[in-house]
Design an enzyme around this catalytic site. Sequence first.
Site, PDB file in Angstrom:
ATOM      1  N   GLU A 253       0.804  -1.223   0.000  1.00 10.87           N
ATOM      2  CA  GLU A 253       0.000   0.000   0.000  1.00 10.87           C
ATOM      3  C   GLU A 253       0.836   1.271   0.000  1.00 10.87           C
ATOM      4  O   GLU A 253       0.608   2.189   0.793  1.00 10.87           O
ATOM      5  CB  GLU A 253      -0.971  -0.024   1.204  1.00 10.87           C
ATOM      6  CG  GLU A 253      -1.875  -1.245   1.172  1.00 10.87           C
ATOM      7  CD  GLU A 253      -2.750  -1.408   2.414  1.00 10.87           C
ATOM      8  OE1 GLU A 253      -2.763  -0.498   3.249  1.00 10.87           O
ATOM      9  OE2 GLU A 253      -3.408  -2.453   2.532  1.00 10.87           O
ATOM     10  N   GLU A 359      -6.113 -10.870  -1.082  1.00  6.52           N
ATOM     11  CA  GLU A 359      -6.832 -10.734   0.205  1.00  6.52           C
ATOM     12  C   GLU A 359      -8.345 -10.707  -0.042  1.00  6.52           C
ATOM     13  O   GLU A 359      -9.049  -9.813   0.429  1.00  6.52           O
ATOM     14  CB  GLU A 359      -6.410  -9.443   0.924  1.00  6.52           C
ATOM     15  CG  GLU A 359      -4.925  -9.337   1.167  1.00  6.52           C
ATOM     16  CD  GLU A 359      -4.496  -8.051   1.889  1.00  6.52           C
ATOM     17  OE1 GLU A 359      -5.372  -7.372   2.462  1.00  6.52           O
ATOM     18  OE2 GLU A 359      -3.307  -7.743   1.866  1.00  6.52           O
TER      19      GLU A 359
END
Length: 446
Positions: A253, A359
Amino acid sequence: MRSITDTSIILIFILTSACSSDDEMGKMEVKKVPASFEYSISDSDPNVVLFDNTTMGQGAYTSDWDFGLGGPLVSDQPGLEEVRYDNEGTYIAKLTVSNEAGKTTASHTIRVDQVGVCPEGNCDPGRTESLKRSAQGFAIGTAVRSTRLNSTYDEVLKANFNNLTSEYQMKMNIMYPFEGNFDFSAADAIVNYAQENDMNVHGHVLIWHNATPNWITDFTGTDAEFESIVKDYITTTVTRYKGKVKSWDVVNEAIEDGTNQLRNTVFRQRMGDDYIKKCSRWAREADPDVLLFYNDYNLVFNEGKRKAIFALVDQLASEGLIDGVGAQLHIQYNAPQAGQIQSVVDETVSRGLLMHFSEIDIRVNPGNDITSMSSDRAEAQKVKYKEVVEIYNAIPAANKFALTVWGIKDDDSWLLDFWGNPEWPLLFDQSFNKKSAYYGVLEGLE
Ligand code: 9MR
């Protein structure tokens, strides 16, 4: 005294008997070759049988297969014969071996149930579906915790998954909580469990701004000292799990929503804009065989962010510092659309990189308008899971890596705390029952 005639008769007799015994010896040498074969079930496809011709014979002979599927005989080729049995039923597979002395035949009964080909023809009624057995050429993963590897989790994990991601215990705040003090105890437990059960580990994650220990965030030393600490941490961690962890998310991220710029983390501030390259290089040096991923969220929803992420990916790729892209896919039952997911796949595949759906969870209650799982939402969730998996399944084999679901049962999901809504985002309900979503994944894998 023998007459000439007598001698001739004796000679003729000797010659005749010699000739006839030669003939008989010749006939005795050419015997029928006993046919034999073995079979096994493919690791990557539960409906595929691999036939191995184990016939041992001398002289010339031919081997022909009848796989019991009604087609013409197939002559045996070097190596294993790979045959797919799509439908449930009982099939007799035969191998016929022929030479000038005649034919022999060996046979085995192949039984196929709803799960696939039954081991040794034994279709135990307790046999159940398996995600990992249904996936062809890629792994099926889930997020785990070291404290959730036992009892029912253990059964579900072993039956369905072959790629484990640590949900939070392989992050810097857990593995390096205090300066000079590594703590790999939880990470070791997960890696050991995976090794014992023949599963891969996807290392998640070396650097993430949300899982950085305080002593790093508040570090008061120089930038050079900071960088040397991060280098030592990455080198120590990747070296420890060399050969045991197949892949690492190096940085998670790094691109900020909204600005679509490099997030201004302590790592960027201390080490410069190229901190991701530095971290990736140290990981590469520590284990040249480990696969390196960049992992992020919102690649599907936000085109600007997607572009920024792939620009970063290109920079890493130009120096051989990346092998794959992780798209997290924390999504909803009604969004994104298939085309948005496909765009991320296309960007990844066109660069020749591995694609990890890393995920996955699918919310059914983003609007907080239900208080229990409704049958409509369960069906919509199933359809979305199936869509995601079908998109993944269609990726070229060389770009496939793994599909990872972010947890096992609904009530364990991070989403419950994060959003505060009742939520049922995963494949198993709180009692470990398979949900419709589970069957959506299975159907997507077909
Ligand atoms: O699900 C994870 C949660 O249990 C942890 O407390 C948290 C912090 O370590 O991380 C969560 O997982 C995140 C993942 O590592 C990166 N993408 C977002 C996930 C959800 O926050």
